[in-house]
Design a protein around this motif. Structure first.
Motif, PDB file in Angstrom:
ATOM      1  N   LEU A 159       0.832  -1.204   0.000  1.00 35.46           N
ATOM      2  CA  LEU A 159       0.000   0.000   0.000  1.00 35.46           C
ATOM      3  C   LEU A 159       0.870   1.260   0.000  1.00 35.46           C
ATOM      4  O   LEU A 159       0.583   2.224  -0.724  1.00 35.46           O
ATOM      5  CB  LEU A 159      -0.930   0.000   1.214  1.00 35.46           C
ATOM      6  CG  LEU A 159      -1.890   1.187   1.316  1.00 35.46           C
ATOM      7  CD1 LEU A 159      -2.751   1.331   0.058  1.00 35.46           C
ATOM      8  CD2 LEU A 159      -2.781   1.060   2.545  1.00 35.46           C
ATOM      9  N   ILE A 160       1.923   1.263   0.804  1.00 39.25           N
ATOM     10  CA  ILE A 160       2.827   2.421   0.851  1.00 39.25           C
ATOM     11  C   ILE A 160       3.447   2.659  -0.518  1.00 39.25           C
ATOM     12  O   ILE A 160       3.585   3.805  -0.971  1.00 39.25           O
ATOM     13  CB  ILE A 160       3.923   2.214   1.920  1.00 39.25           C
ATOM     14  CG1 ILE A 160       3.322   2.175   3.331  1.00 39.25           C
ATOM     15  CG2 ILE A 160       4.976   3.319   1.829  1.00 39.25           C
ATOM     16  CD1 ILE A 160       2.570   3.433   3.732  1.00 39.25           C
ATOM     17  N   SER A 161       3.824   1.594  -1.217  1.00 40.59           N
ATOM     18  CA  SER A 161       4.400   1.733  -2.555  1.00 40.59           C
ATOM     19  C   SER A 161       3.400   2.399  -3.507  1.00 40.59           C
ATOM     20  O   SER A 161       3.759   3.281  -4.293  1.00 40.59           O
ATOM     21  CB  SER A 161       4.795   0.358  -3.093  1.00 40.59           C
ATOM     22  OG  SER A 161       5.291   0.456  -4.408  1.00 40.59           O
ATOM     23  N   ALA A 162       2.136   1.971  -3.433  1.00 41.88           N
ATOM     24  CA  ALA A 162       1.105   2.555  -4.289  1.00 41.88           C
ATOM     25  C   ALA A 162       0.865   4.023  -3.942  1.00 41.88           C
ATOM     26  O   ALA A 162       0.636   4.859  -4.832  1.00 41.88           O
ATOM     27  CB  ALA A 162      -0.196   1.767  -4.146  1.00 41.88           C
ATOM     28  N   LEU A 163       0.938   4.351  -2.661  1.00 44.14           N
ATOM     29  CA  LEU A 163       0.765   5.749  -2.242  1.00 44.14           C
ATOM     30  C   LEU A 163       1.932   6.606  -2.743  1.00 44.14           C
ATOM     31  O   LEU A 163       1.732   7.723  -3.235  1.00 44.14           O
ATOM     32  CB  LEU A 163       0.662   5.833  -0.716  1.00 44.14           C
ATOM     33  CG  LEU A 163      -0.578   5.187  -0.082  1.00 44.14           C
ATOM     34  CD1 LEU A 163      -0.488   5.203   1.436  1.00 44.14           C
ATOM     35  CD2 LEU A 163      -1.850   5.888  -0.538  1.00 44.14           C
ATOM     36  N   GLU A 164       3.140   6.091  -2.605  1.00 46.26           N
ATOM     37  CA  GLU A 164       4.315   6.810  -3.103  1.00 46.26           C
ATOM     38  C   GLU A 164       4.210   7.058  -4.603  1.00 46.26           C
ATOM     39  O   GLU A 164       4.531   8.145  -5.091  1.00 46.26           O
ATOM     40  CB  GLU A 164       5.585   6.014  -2.800  1.00 46.26           C
ATOM     41  CG  GLU A 164       6.056   6.075  -1.369  1.00 46.26           C
ATOM     42  CD  GLU A 164       7.424   5.439  -1.210  1.00 46.26           C
ATOM     43  OE1 GLU A 164       8.419   6.184  -1.109  1.00 46.26           O
ATOM     44  OE2 GLU A 164       7.507   4.201  -1.200  1.00 46.26           O
TER      45      GLU A 164
END
Length: 306
Positions: A280-285
């Motif tokens: 999820l953090i990767s997608a947000l970044e």
């Protein structure tokens, strides 16, 4: 409290009881087939609560019907503080329920929890964090780690390495993140294929998504939920076109919160244990939602996430 040159070590007992009459946690733990799943759920939930696989150590698990009692050892004051905050906010309880559900492949396991340090019942004084820390610090561990716990730890590490090898060979399109975003896996040290990940130069435990993450995401992502969904769909079949547009139409009347909530729910239900915070953090970044990523990781950014 501890002197500057002395290690901060404290101990507490976590009492767990299922409120469902058909689920007895001690019986599950006493079962040779179910014990590894219960242990794994405990290990992951405790790691979630402290933000580290080594934040708290389990010394022994006692079966005292109807309670499962976990003897805990803390070696750092800050780890103990994070645990207390997680416990007070109910995040630990939700995390443990989620991990039990996944590890045992069962329906939700409703739990009641109680925390004790010596004769002190800490649940009634949780708002006084310093007092709780003092009580836990006063209670020094009265035993070394039980041999059974060590054996379960080793079995879990071996299973993780085996699963990690299988995942690398057979699930190419479900890779959580591209190689530059995460450090290589450390064999034997993880409960999931990727034990840690790097964000803004800091290392974080790659845990499964929690209900609190789910709600924060839905509340803060606003109009960009579709963009995040399309980033996740690259490695999640359940979000492939035209699912995201269909969700937007189906929940249009309920608003952005419900649309975002339902999208992430599809991701979590489809990916199970692979629905991790790192993905999820990767997608947000990828979509410039850095402040939302910081919020989910507890970095307390005050920037606008929309």
């Amino acid at each position: 409290m501890a002197g500057s040159s002395s290690p901060w070590i404290g101990s507490a007992y976590l009492f767990l009881q299922s409120t469902c009459k058909s689920i007895a946690l001690p019986a599950l733990y006493e079962s040779s087939q179910k014990k590894p799943g219960v242990f794994k759920a405990l290990k992951l939930a405790l790691a979630d609560s402290t933000g580290s696989m080594n934040g708290v150590d389990m010394l022994k698990v006692h079966c005292s019907h109807p309670h499962l009692i976990v003897q805990l050892k803390f070696c750092k004051r800050e780890s103990c503080r994070r645990f207390l905050q997680s416990y007070r906010e109910g995040t630990l309880q939700k995390s443990l329920q989620s991990h039990l559900q996944l590890s045992l492949a069962t329906s939700t396991v409703p739990l009641e929890t109680e925390l004790k340090a010596g004769s002190e019942h800490l649940d009634s004084v949780l708002k006084d964090e310093d007092h709780c820390l003092e009580c836990i610090y006063r209670e020094k561990p009265d035993r070394l780690r039980d041999e059974e716990i060590t054996e379960l730890e080793e079995s879990l590490k071996s299973l993780t390495v085996h699963q990690s090898i299988n995942n690398n060979m057979t699930v190419k399109d479900c890779t959580p993140l591209s190689p530059p975003s995460l450090p290589p896996s450390s064999p034997g040290s993880s409960l999931s294929p990727q034990v840690t990940f790097i964000f803004q130069g800091q290392e974080f435990v790659n845990r499964t998504l929690l209900p609190d993450d789910h709600q924060k995401f839905a509340k803060l992502v606003s109009k960009k939920w579709k963009q995040v969904g399309r980033s996740l769909q690259k490695s999640c079949r359940a979000l492939r076109d035209p699912v995201i547009d269909s969700l937007a139409l189906e929940y249009e009347r309920e608003g952005l919160y419900e649309q975002a909530y339902q999208m992430l729910l599809r991701f979590i239900q489809s990916e199970g244990k692979k629905a991790t915070i790192a993905r999820l953090i990767s997608a947000l970044e990828e979509n410039g939602l850095i402040s939302l990523a910081e919020e989910l990781l507890g970095l307390h950014s005050n920037e606008d996430c929309s």
